[in-house]
Design an enzyme around this catalytic site. Sequence first.
Site, short mmCIF file in Angstrom:
data_model
loop_
_atom_site.label_atom_id
_atom_site.label_comp_id
_atom_site.label_asym_id
_atom_site.label_seq_id
_atom_site.Cartn_x
_atom_site.Cartn_y
_atom_site.Cartn_z
N GLY A 1 36.60 41.67 46.41
CA GLY A 1 35.90 40.58 46.43
C GLY A 1 37.10 39.16 46.32
O GLY A 1 37.78 39.12 47.37
N MET B 1 37.85 34.54 33.52
CA MET B 1 38.74 33.90 34.41
C MET B 1 38.80 32.15 33.85
O MET B 1 38.08 31.17 34.38
CB MET B 1 38.00 33.75 36.03
CG MET B 1 38.46 34.98 36.41
SD MET B 1 38.00 35.21 38.37
CE MET B 1 36.10 34.90 38.24
N GLU C 1 32.39 36.39 42.82
CA GLU C 1 32.19 35.02 42.35
C GLU C 1 31.17 34.21 43.06
O GLU C 1 31.52 33.74 44.26
CB GLU C 1 33.64 34.11 42.48
CG GLU C 1 34.97 34.90 41.84
CD GLU C 1 36.03 34.53 42.03
OE1 GLU C 1 36.30 33.00 42.34
OE2 GLU C 1 37.14 34.99 41.91
#
Length: 401
Positions: free
Chosen positions: A135, A243, A178
């Site tokens: 991804g 993140m 995401e």
Amino acid sequence: MFRTRLAALGTALVTIASALTVSVAAAPAQASPNGNVLGYFAQWGVYARNYHVKNIKTSGSAAKLTHINYAFGNVVNGQCVLGDTYADYDKFYDAASSVDGVSDTWDTGALRGNFNQLRKLKKQFPNIKVIFSFGGWTWSGGFGQAAKNPTAFANSCYNLVNDSRWAGVFDGIDIDWEYPNACGLSCDTSGPDAFTKLGQALRSRFGSKLVTAAITADASAGGKIEKTNYGAASQYFNWFNVMTYDFFGGFSPQGPTAPHSPLTSYAGIPQQGFDSADAIAKLKARGVPANKLWLGVGFYGRGWTGVTQTAPGGSATGAAPGTYEAGIDDYKVLKTKCPANGTIAGTAYAKCGSQWWSYDTPSTISGKMSWARGQGLGGAFFWELSGDTTGGELITAVKNG
């Protein structure tokens, strides 16, 4: 082609003290004894960046790592697929550029490329686990379709990760979506439980192998953490890489200038909830165990140009020039090009000429690691290996912390 992540800050004492003022879960769990340190290796780094698996060894980083995330595989038609077959398993390494000093061969069926170099690295450093990450920012658009048939997706991923041509290279899979049921490069509407179902299918197929995920750190009211049931999903994952970077940057060209990876909130922060402490607190409150949360560090900075104000909060005229992309540059470049001359919220910033940059330094990383230990987090990770100095300044700070 990729945004650099795809797709990583007061002094350390001020960092720790300011962290205490943030609303975090009470009574932190015991600090993890594992000392987990994970670094991303970007497959495309073998091109313009000229960063290869051998550099992980020669920089001293291999001796400090417990895990490597190999980024990235793609998700197409609901299936896991390779992202760059040449870099992955075909690129030829001669003896001088190979991890073990032995040249690749062109024999039929011989493994080359990053996969073979990772195999050699693991042989020399058997403590390192390598995880295939799928991804990233650019390639997350396929997860929505994958979520419609999680079992088929998991089967395709298992077969690819464990392909006989590179058997033994990978110890598991990482999903960098995401973002589930939220917007990144594209928007997903698969629902708050799609990520959980994907995790359940992956765990069922991969069994005892590692199953991890990179997840959002957006703790704002109504933000991305709230869009997905990360607490329920966490039972199927070994851990989440949170993140905690890219909160602010030149992608907002007029500013205001702000550190892209603040540990804590601070007076004047452009968006409440865009900091590491609030993200960790919110994930804990929503049921994710502390030892399944790993703190993220960027081995790069984000910056603006056209800035006159030294302190954060100034206006700008655009993204600062960068080596590969405007608004972003590696730590190894910035430490000399624009040395840090200020700190805020547990991270560093620099004003040089009309440019304003924020990035982590060995000192601020030390403060972040102290905070992470106090929170009982399971480890730390960083994006990505090629951003560090040739002697591995930043990974040394992560490991020592």
